[in-house]
Design an enzyme around this catalytic site. Sequence first.
Site, mmCIF file in Angstrom:
data_model
loop_
_atom_site.group_PDB
_atom_site.id
_atom_site.type_symbol
_atom_site.label_atom_id
_atom_site.label_comp_id
_atom_site.label_asym_id
_atom_site.label_seq_id
_atom_site.Cartn_x
_atom_site.Cartn_y
_atom_site.Cartn_z
ATOM 1 N N LYS A 1 5.276 5.049 6.726
ATOM 2 C CA LYS A 1 5.226 4.701 5.305
ATOM 3 C C LYS A 1 4.753 3.262 5.150
ATOM 4 O O LYS A 1 4.792 2.459 6.092
ATOM 5 C CB LYS A 1 6.603 4.870 4.644
ATOM 6 N N ASP B 1 16.342 3.093 6.096
ATOM 7 C CA ASP B 1 15.077 3.718 5.697
ATOM 8 C C ASP B 1 15.023 5.211 5.989
ATOM 9 O O ASP B 1 14.144 5.910 5.473
ATOM 10 C CB ASP B 1 13.899 3.062 6.434
#
Length: 294
Positions: free
Chosen positions: A19, A144
């Site tokens: 990401k 995360d």
Amino acid sequence: MNNASSMSADAISLCAYSKINIHLKVLAKRKDGFHNLESIFQRISIADYLSLEKSSDLHGCTVESPLLPLPAENTLTKAWEVFKGATGINGGIKVRLIKNLPVGSGLGAGSSDAAALLKVVNELFAMPLSDSELTTLALQVGSDVPFFLKDPAGVVTGRGEVFEPIQARTDCFGILIWPDVQSSTKEAYSLLDKQREVLSGEYEAWGYEKLVAQYCAPFKTWRFVNDFQPVLEQRYPVIAQVRKELHEQGAEFAQMSGSGSAVFGLFSSKNLMASAFQCLAKRWSWCQPFLLLA
């Protein structure tokens, strides 16, 4: 979403996509020692590759990573221990990891790998854990990790566990450069906290509506920030150099991702990106084109 590429009763192979942080505000410190965050996460097309296999001979998780040696304890083994502790399963797994993403890059690769493992073992061992239960386990592995169980793009708040999806944009072409600097999350927070002891920073969150409105605007008008970027560029000037070169090559938006040190640039057309990539790949040894995923 992490996509399985092949599957059998006892083995699964899949991609664990990384990401970028399009926006990242570090807010006040919480009582539990973590900082509250406000960020836009978006999955991109660069990935690690995992093959997972059940093993009746093992009760743990063995990881083979031929391209990049991993410590004995890593996000994959931690995810396995969390899963095993929650389910009480009697068995083990073997993992082969093809590591394409550098450590200390701010791309969430280790978190994505861990999320992929949680999803796969839930299937391999036919466990009925819900998405909500997997998210709870993911948060025990890292802040995360829950995102990688969710939609490809969204606003992330809290310490990473609160996710509000947004309609993912795919109308651009990206270049990602890692300047061979390993920036740890711990170091980034330490540098930022020290700076904030002497300088008053802007701690207020933008809010979901403002973030979405900005996200939907033309890339060249984006005013997104990464609170880690100024202190990391001061500590590692090469990060600022990468960002400068991306802009010089025509990127409409360029920013460091996460706690660094990878920097991404977004281009309005494939031709512009290809021309920039041809130039930048000669300057930087780790330089890759990418797409935003929807």
